[in-house]
Design an enzyme around this catalytic site. Structure first.
Site, PDB file in Angstrom:
ATOM      1  CB  CYS A 199      93.664  39.883  50.236  1.00  0.00           C
ATOM      2  SG  CYS A 199      95.032  40.737  49.429  1.00  0.00           S
ATOM      3  CB  CYS A 216      92.033  44.310  47.853  1.00  0.00           C
ATOM      4  SG  CYS A 216      91.814  42.544  48.136  1.00  0.00           S
TER       5      CYS A 216
END
Ligand code: IVH
Length: 681
Positions: free
Chosen positions: A442, A436
């Protein structure tokens, strides 16, 4: 193994060395031979007995001196401890005949068959004593020594002939290369295994490098022993248990005699070996080891009973395939079949995406398994795992269960999502792995980084575990690690489950973490490949400012840091947002300090059994070792305390009782020892 006498490097390893080029050749030869003997003995004390008598640095000095003398005087010898790791890659493994044929064991999972076996024995030779042993699920080898010198190691092969794996087996530090006072000829049998912790690390590494993980520790051990490049083998953790003497110029009459000889010669034997006068004890021995199975660092797939007296063994004889004097009472298999309900994708602290098979719960040897790791996309695809597939899974100790194969595949294949399932950022592919790209934006990465940052070996912020990290990140009160130091009581009390008191407690803990040891701080940063041990070493060599600018060459002078770890450290400090994080933390008043390692428990030997509330075994071991204690897995006369937690293993308790080792209850242990080093939770 007896301690060598008249060897200055055994008890006084810091004996001053004369400059090597001042030595005569004869003197150099003598010193080389003393150093080899001393190093082998120190290896034995460290690796077999878990009870070293010299410091790591004294050992290194002896080793370096030996290496230098061998080089300078042309005294290299393949049986020197400096030559454990071979340098030549082999084209293939040669075949070698066994000293005696390697038979297999008659076995069953059924208790009635165990009683049938003992009745046969009783009918034919009367009452007997049995040797009870674990049945190791590893890779068996025969080792041969001539005049006390390691000659070869051969795999089982077809029982009569096997492959010569000498170079690889020599890399195992518990394999003696020279045996003082050995019989002229000696052939022994042993099982090589890969410890669970090493297996898990190896698999993780393999997946990161785009290689297939091993399905279980046995395959990993077998694959490693049969490797053609010995340098690869040297990097992998293998260990060995010896259980038989096949041939020896010394007369042996019983299995007890076998173990006595093995142990006298310095071979590592298992702590659960035991004698019994009746078969009922064998049945309860199996129950006991079945209970301990998940706590062991190695796989066992059952227990073995062998008639102790060789005279009676001869009378019982053997069939074409196995001896009639031994029987293996097997454990239920640690594999099971189930279906994959769904494949979830998890995001780790570093952003790496891992597919996880969510399973219809299935009982695998007493443990309910409902998830198994698939490592990465390629691995899931190679195996053919997709939603709805019927899969075979295998578990080893407390290692995350693995999918071994697909028995019924549905249509379709698994594909990694293009966006992070947690934050929606783009996903990139590096080698075989997907990441990611969201970084600390995140929530998955931030939550796990926060949890890691607060963990005991890191900033030691008590009360900030997974659950609270989740709550703080989800509520948006923490958007970066440094925000932790700006938290306010009013903010916390609006959140479930905080009340006035618990909010104050957490804030106090956060405040108290502001002056960490540099080693803990470095570990807290979560630099890839920097665990507690490397963090400790780095903190010894560098200040934080120095580390931020240290180049790869400087980094590589520290401990075992090689190019990969050096690059990882370099790129961590080269990254703007990481530097910004450190800067912000400093602005909030976080001031790491270089401190000496504790020596409160120097020389103390501890063994743990059972679980201790609030602490994992690894955590406790690291804590106690970082203050000088040595923590071993088995009780011996050298053990100072056996710490007894919940559900303790009966074997360790018995051993403590037999050797007169003091036992100490978990509560007392916490009060006496953990409070002394301020590690009480
Ligand atoms: S004795 C003739 N003892 O099991 C019997 N074997 O099925 C010789 N094994 O190849 C074997 N633990 O690799 C013996 N404590 C133990 C064992 C053991 C594991 C393996 C060994 C052997 C196989 C036989």
């Amino acid at each position: 193994m007896n301690e060598p006498t008249d060897n200055p490097y055994v008890r006084e390893p810091d004996t001053q060395f004369r400059a090597a080029d001042e030595l005569t050749e004869a003197k150099a030869k003598e010193q080389v031979s003393q150093l080899r003997e001393a190093i082998e003995y120190h290896d034995y004390r460290y690796y077999v007995e878990n009870d070293p008598i010299v410091s790591d640095s004294a050992y290194d000095r002896l080793f370096d001196r030996l290496d230098a003398l061998e080089r300078l005087f042309g005294l290299r010898d393949e049986h020197s401890p400096t030559q454990r790791i071979g340098s030549e890659t082999l084209d293939e493994l040669e075949t070698h005949e066994h000293v005696t044929e390697m038979l297999s064991l008659d076995s069953s999972e059924e208790e009635t068959e165990v009683y049938d076996f003992s009745e046969r024995v009783r009918d034919e030779v009367g009452g007997v004593t049995y040797s009870l042993e674990p049945k190791f699920d590893g890779f068996s080898v025969e080792l041969v020594y001539a005049d006390g010198t390691f000659n070869r190691a051969v795999t089982r092969g077809d029982g009569e002939n096997g492959e010569d794996v000498s170079t690889n087996v020599k890399t195992i530090r518990t394999v003696p290369l020279q045996i003082p006072d050995a019989p002229e000829f000696l052939a022994v049998r042993a099982e090589v295994y890969m410890p669970h912790s090493g297996f898990q690390d190896l698999n993780q590494e393999r997946v990161q490098e785009g290689k297939d993980p091993f399905a279980n520790p046995r395959n990993a051990a077998a694959g490693t022993v049969r490797q053609l490049d010995p340098r690869i083998v040297a990097d992998r953790p293998l260990d060995i248990y010896f259980y038989d003497v096949m041939d020896s110029s010394q007369a042996i009459e019983t299995q007890a005699g076998v173990f006595e000889l093995l142990s006298d010669l310095g071979f590592r034997i298992n702590e659960y070996n035991r004698m019994a006068d009746d078969i009922e004890t064998f049945v309860s021995y199996r129950e006991e080891l079945l209970d301990e199975r998940d706590e062991l660092e190695y796989e066992i797939d059952g227990v073995v009973a062998k008639v102790n007296a060789f005279e009676k063994r001869d009378a019982l004889g053997e069939t074409a395939r196995h001896p009639r004097w031994a029987f293996a009472y097997k454990f239920p298999p640690n594999t099971g079949e189930t279906t994959v309900k769904r494949i979830a994708v998890q995001v780790g602290r570093t952003g790496r995406l891992t597919p996880v098979a969510l399973l219809d719960p299935v009982d695998v040897s007493g443990v309910t398994i409902s998830r198994a790791t698939l490592h990465n996309e390629a691995q899931a695809q190679d195996l053919g795992v997709a939603e709805g597939a019927t899969v075979e899974i295998e578990r080893a100790g407390d290692v995350i269960p693995q999918v071994v194969s697909v028995t019924e595949a549905p249509d379709g294949t698994f594909e990694m999502p293009e966006q992070c399932p947690v934050c929606g950022s783009d996903v990139t592919k590096e080698g075989p792995n997907h990441f990611c790209t969201g970084g600390m934006s995140c929530d998955a990465q931030l939550t796990q980084s926060l949890e890691h940052f607060a963990s005991r070996e890191a900033m030691n912020i008590e009360g900030l575990g997974e659950e609270i990290a989740d709550i703080l990140v989800e509520a948006g009160v923490i958007e970066s690690i440094a925000d932790l130091y700006q938290l306010e009581k009013d903010e916390l009390t609006t959140l479930e489950p905080f009340a006035e008191q618990s909010a104050e407690n957490l804030l106090r803990e956060i405040e108290a973490s502001k002056n960490p040891d540099l080693a803990s701080f470095l570990y807290a940063l979560g630099i890839r490949h920097v665990g507690t041990e490397r963090a400790r070493l780095l903190a010894e060599y560098f200040s934080l400012d120095e580390l931020e600018t240290a180049d790869a060459t400087e980094l590589k002078t520290v401990g075992d840091i090689g190019p990969e770890v050096a690059t990882s450290i370099r790129s961590f400090f080269a990254n703007d947002s990481n530097r910004e994080m450190i800067h912000q933390l400093q602005q909030m008043g976080v001031t790491p300090e270089r401190r000496e390692r504790g020596d409160e428990f120097d020389g103390m030997a501890l063994v743990f059994t059972g679980s201790i509330e609030d602490y994992s075994r690894t955590e406790l071991t690291e804590l106690m070792e970082s203050h000088g204690a040595s923590v071993t897995s088995s009780v011996s006369g050298e053990t100072d305390y056996l710490v007894v937690g919940d559900d303790p293993g009966s074997t360790k308790l018995e051993q403590a009782d037999e050797s007169g080792v003091e036992t100490i209850a978990a509560g007392d242990f916490k009060e006496r020892f953990l409070s002394e080093i301020g590690a009480l939770s």
